[in-house]
Motif scaffolding. Structure first.
Motif, short mmCIF file in Angstrom:
data_model
loop_
_atom_site.label_atom_id
_atom_site.label_comp_id
_atom_site.label_asym_id
_atom_site.label_seq_id
_atom_site.Cartn_x
_atom_site.Cartn_y
_atom_site.Cartn_z
N GLU A 57 0.84 -1.19 0.00
CA GLU A 57 0.00 0.00 0.00
C GLU A 57 0.88 1.24 0.00
O GLU A 57 1.78 1.38 0.83
N LYS A 149 -3.19 9.48 -4.96
CA LYS A 149 -4.08 8.32 -4.93
C LYS A 149 -3.46 7.24 -4.05
O LYS A 149 -2.27 6.94 -4.16
N ARG A 150 -4.27 6.65 -3.21
CA ARG A 150 -3.80 5.58 -2.34
C ARG A 150 -4.02 4.24 -3.04
O ARG A 150 -5.14 3.90 -3.41
N THR A 152 -3.52 0.01 -3.38
CA THR A 152 -3.38 -1.24 -2.65
C THR A 152 -3.23 -2.38 -3.65
O THR A 152 -4.00 -2.48 -4.61
N THR A 169 -6.10 -1.92 -6.62
CA THR A 169 -7.12 -0.87 -6.50
C THR A 169 -6.45 0.45 -6.10
O THR A 169 -5.36 0.46 -5.53
N TYR A 170 -7.14 1.54 -6.40
CA TYR A 170 -6.69 2.84 -5.92
C TYR A 170 -7.91 3.71 -5.63
O TYR A 170 -8.99 3.50 -6.19
N LYS A 171 -7.72 4.66 -4.73
CA LYS A 171 -8.80 5.55 -4.35
C LYS A 171 -8.59 6.92 -4.98
O LYS A 171 -7.53 7.51 -4.85
N GLU A 175 -13.61 7.47 -4.35
CA GLU A 175 -14.10 6.23 -4.97
C GLU A 175 -12.96 5.23 -5.11
O GLU A 175 -11.85 5.58 -5.48
N GLU A 176 -13.25 3.95 -4.83
CA GLU A 176 -12.26 2.90 -5.02
C GLU A 176 -12.39 2.33 -6.41
O GLU A 176 -13.46 1.87 -6.82
N GLU A 178 -10.85 -0.35 -9.31
CA GLU A 178 -10.05 -1.56 -9.50
C GLU A 178 -9.51 -1.59 -10.93
O GLU A 178 -10.24 -1.33 -11.89
#
Length: 263
Positions: A57, A149-150, A152, A169-171, A175-176, A178
């Protein structure tokens, strides 16, 4: 006051030199772009983490504002190693990681990405997309807002638990999102589920000419465990489509046991 012929010729020559200097500096021929690199890691797995900890992450860094430059976003690169505990091998994970770290903190930080890609043959992570029935690049795209953007990433599946599903995935804007359906390798578009027997599950094989795998002079570990290291790097291009890389960010390394279905 009269000007001699010699003085006039020198005056014209000086103007010529000034014009040449202006042209070579104003046309952007020597322009070099320095891209801001991703800097923050929120979770960095290391080697022997249990299955709950086998995810990466980090956040992107999108402060890249150039009028004649296109900031594409952030790519993730990976490499598979047959083992990590062999200090005598120059191509082993720990040796390459240490070299890349030294380059990443040097004055010429862009050399780290070049070394990682051209010398150590790290490959861009891909994702298989069930919708298009094919691979899509694992690119966290820049949207022009400058917002970080975060991201994972989990490379392997653990049982059928959605929380431990392999995915990227990223936020963005709350919004998440994929990327594709699940991560895959760059060369053969197979998954990282080395211990499973699905159509797209296949463990690395020594001598199979797989560019994304590094074998030491020793055989893989007795427990058939491989190690996958990840790096993030921001990428952009100029008006001539020359590609530029930022400094790299080490995201960690996860073990994948090819004798086990779940990792």
């Amino acid at each position: 006051m009269r000007t001699s012929c010699k003085e006039f010729k020198w005056f014209v020559f000086s103007l010529f030199l000034t014009g040449c200097f202006f042209l070579t500096t104003s046309c952007g021929l020597d322009m070099v772009y320095y891209i801001s690199s991703p800097e923050t890691v929120y979770h960095r797995p290391e080697y022997s983490s249990n299955f709950e900890e086998r995810y990466f992450e980090f956040s992107t860094n999108e402060i890249n504002d150039f009028s004649d430059f296109v900031f594409l976003g952030t790519y993730v690169y990976y490499k598979i190693y047959s083992r990590y505990d062999d200090p005598s091998s120059s191509s082993d994970l720990m040796s390459e990681r240490d070299t890349l770290y030294s380059l990443s903190v040097s004055d010429n930080t862009t050399s780290a990405a070049t070394k990682m890609i051209d010398t150590y043959k790290y490959q861009p992570l891909q994702c298989y997309d069930d919708t298009v029935k094919g691979p899509v690049p694992c690119l966290i795209p820049a949207d022009g807002t400058g917002d970080r953007k975060r991201v994972t990433i989990r490379l392997t599946d653990y049982q059928d638990i959605s929380e431990y599903k392999a995915r990227v995935t990223y936020k963005a804007k709350g919004e998440e999102i994929e990327i594709g359906s699940y991560p895959i390798r760059n060369n053969a578009f197979t998954t990282f589920n080395f211990g499973r027997t699905g159509d797209k599950d296949k463990k690395p094989e020594k001598g199979a000419s797989e560019e994304d795998v590094s074998y030491t002079d020793f055989e893989p570990r007795a427990d058939n465990t491989f190690y996958v290291a990840l790096y993030a790097v921001a990428v952009g291009r100029d008006m001539y489509y020359t590609q530029y890389y930022s400094n790299i960010l080490y995201l960690g390394c996860v073990p994948i046991n090819a004798n086990e279905k779940d990792n």
